[in-house]
Design a protein around this motif. Structure first.
Motif, PDB file in Angstrom:
ATOM      1  N   ARG A  59       0.813  -1.202   0.000  1.00  0.00           N
ATOM      2  CA  ARG A  59       0.000   0.000   0.000  1.00  0.00           C
ATOM      3  C   ARG A  59       0.855   1.264   0.000  1.00  0.00           C
ATOM      4  N   SER A  60       0.230   2.338  -0.426  1.00  0.00           N
ATOM      5  CA  SER A  60       0.865   3.655  -0.337  1.00  0.00           C
ATOM      6  C   SER A  60       0.419   4.316   0.960  1.00  0.00           C
ATOM      7  N   PRO A  61       1.249   5.219   1.508  1.00  0.00           N
ATOM      8  CA  PRO A  61       2.540   5.675   0.984  1.00  0.00           C
ATOM      9  C   PRO A  61       3.655   4.685   1.295  1.00  0.00           C
ATOM     10  N   ASN A  62       4.723   4.808   0.535  1.00  0.00           N
ATOM     11  CA  ASN A  62       5.903   3.961   0.702  1.00  0.00           C
ATOM     12  C   ASN A  62       7.034   4.816   1.266  1.00  0.00           C
ATOM     13  N   GLY A 124       0.778   1.535   5.450  1.00  0.00           N
ATOM     14  CA  GLY A 124       1.500   1.813   4.216  1.00  0.00           C
ATOM     15  C   GLY A 124       2.648   0.831   4.083  1.00  0.00           C
ATOM     16  N   ARG A 155       6.984   3.296  -6.897  1.00  0.00           N
ATOM     17  CA  ARG A 155       6.808   4.604  -6.267  1.00  0.00           C
ATOM     18  C   ARG A 155       7.336   4.590  -4.850  1.00  0.00           C
ATOM     19  N   ASP A 157       7.472   7.414  -1.804  1.00  0.00           N
ATOM     20  CA  ASP A 157       6.864   8.713  -1.527  1.00  0.00           C
ATOM     21  C   ASP A 157       7.795   9.654  -0.777  1.00  0.00           C
ATOM     22  N   CYS A 382      -0.827   8.918   6.131  1.00  0.00           N
ATOM     23  CA  CYS A 382      -1.898   8.016   5.731  1.00  0.00           C
ATOM     24  C   CYS A 382      -3.269   8.617   6.016  1.00  0.00           C
TER      25      CYS A 382
END
Length: 384
Positions: A59-62, A124, A155, A157, A382
């Motif tokens: 999941r994002s954010p990374n 995340g 990606r 972040d 998040c």
């Protein structure tokens, strides 16, 4: 899921003599620790350099921790109080090449992650980008990994690089930017001859001296917001003429420019080449410039990300860090192409020195800061 101890992992890493470009098993140690925490690890070898990209979660954010396991040579090993790769703790201090720059921080990355994931699944992803080429040329390390991740659409972040940025006390300084760096070699080829018959020769030395004078006389800029002025330094002069009565055939100089965001490396190279062309006019020889910018200047604007890092430092050690752009270059110059990047790590006083060392308490405190960064990051980013 395993629990990771910062000091024990730092010891295991220091005991691997990973002097650039050798890996000596350091990545194996790191990969085993990360896989025990549920990371998916990719070993990325370019040339003779071992690199590792590991990610936990989809999941994002990374959020990415970045660093290196390669170290500089130990120098005279007999001058060390403890074995350079012995990783001995003496009076509460861990000794060994690379413990400060930067195996201690890499160990703290992993231990901090083990803390956070033990508290529950993060909302995340956490990743690590680790190279074996930071202390070397930098051709086949982070730069190549960043290019690969960009090509694959991976990606990241935000990123924290664990360079030893603290000055006198842990947490007193973080780096929010760095000046760029440019290396140049100038070769002037003339015609050798007898000093009594200068008309038959072409002396390269006055031409080189004139060019260096022209370059050095220019004030490149007055500085840039948050940055020192750019500076040019001549680092070597070479003629190699052992006699008094011979005009030499060639003269060579090396120089380095550390430049702020006023400049791009290509603009500085164009300026050097233009000045070289001017002094070459009418000279019966040649003036060649071989220049390369090894990194551009960058700056991470102050805002939520920098506030978060400073808050985690204050929570853990009660200290408000200075936000600085001083010092040399790091692999953050490549990561800036992926995402906002900040550097923060141990006190750097003994890095690259004989008897490199870090207090155990400082390593443990760094783990707490990194764990605090992760908690605050997922709490604040998040929720957006």
């Amino acid at each position: 899921m395993t629990s990771v101890n910062t000091v024990e992992l730092a010891k295991a890493l220091v005991r691997k003599p990973s002097v650039t470009p050798a890996d000596a098993g350091a990545m194996d140690v790191l990969q085993a620790a990360l896989e025990g925490l549920g990371f998916r690890c990719r070993r990325l070898r370019f040339g003779e350099i071992e690199n590792l990209y590991a990610r936990r979660g989809d999941r994002s954010p990374n959020f990415c921790f970045a660093g290196h396991t390669d170290v500089v040579p130990v120098g005279d090993a007999t001058a060390w109080r403890e074995q350079p790769f012995g990783a001995q703790v003496v009076d509460g201090v861990l000794h060994g090449r690379g413990v400060v720059d930067m195996k201690g921080a890499v160990a703290a990355f992993v231990a901090a992650t083990s803390q956070v994931v033990a508290e529950g699944e993060p909302p995340g992803s956490i990743s690590l980008l680790i190279t074996g080429d930071e202390e070397g040329p930098g051709h086949d390390g982070t730069r190549r990994v960043v290019e690969l991740l960009q090509a694959e659409g991976e990606r990241i972040d935000h990123c924290l690089v664990g360079e030893p940025t603290s000055s006198a006390q842990l947490g007193d300084m973080i780096k929010v930017g760095r000046r760029g760096s440019l290396n140049a070699v100038i070769m002037v080829e003339g015609v050798q001859g007898h000093v009594a018959y200068p008309d038959r020769a072409a002396n390269p030395v006055p031409v080189l001296v004139e060019l260096l004078h022209r370059l050095g006389a220019r004030q490149l800029d007055q500085g840039y917001p948050e940055f020192q002025p750019s500076n040019l330094e001549v680092t070597d002069l070479e003629v190699g003429n052992p006699t008094h009565n011979v005009i030499p055939a060639r003269a060579k100089a090396r120089l380095n420019i550390r430049f702020n965001p006023t400049w791009k490396g290509a603009d500085l190279i164009a300026w050097i080449e233009a000045e070289a062309a001017k002094v070459a006019e009418g000279f019966r020889g040649s003036v060649a410039v071989d220049a390369r910018a090894t990194g551009e200047a960058f700056y991470t604007a102050l805002g939520p990300f920098t506030d978060l890092i400073a808050a985690a430092v204050r929570q853990a050690v009660g200290r408000t860090p200075e936000l600085s752009t001083s010092g040399g270059t790091s692999d953050a110059r490549f990561i800036r192409d992926l995402c906002p990047v900040i550097e923060f790590g141990l006190v750097g006083r003994t890095m690259h020195m004989v008897d490199e060392r870090a207090p155990v308490a400082e390593l443990q405190a760094l783990e707490q800061i990194y764990a605090g960064i992760l908690r605050l990051y997922f709490e604040r980013f998040c929720a957006r």
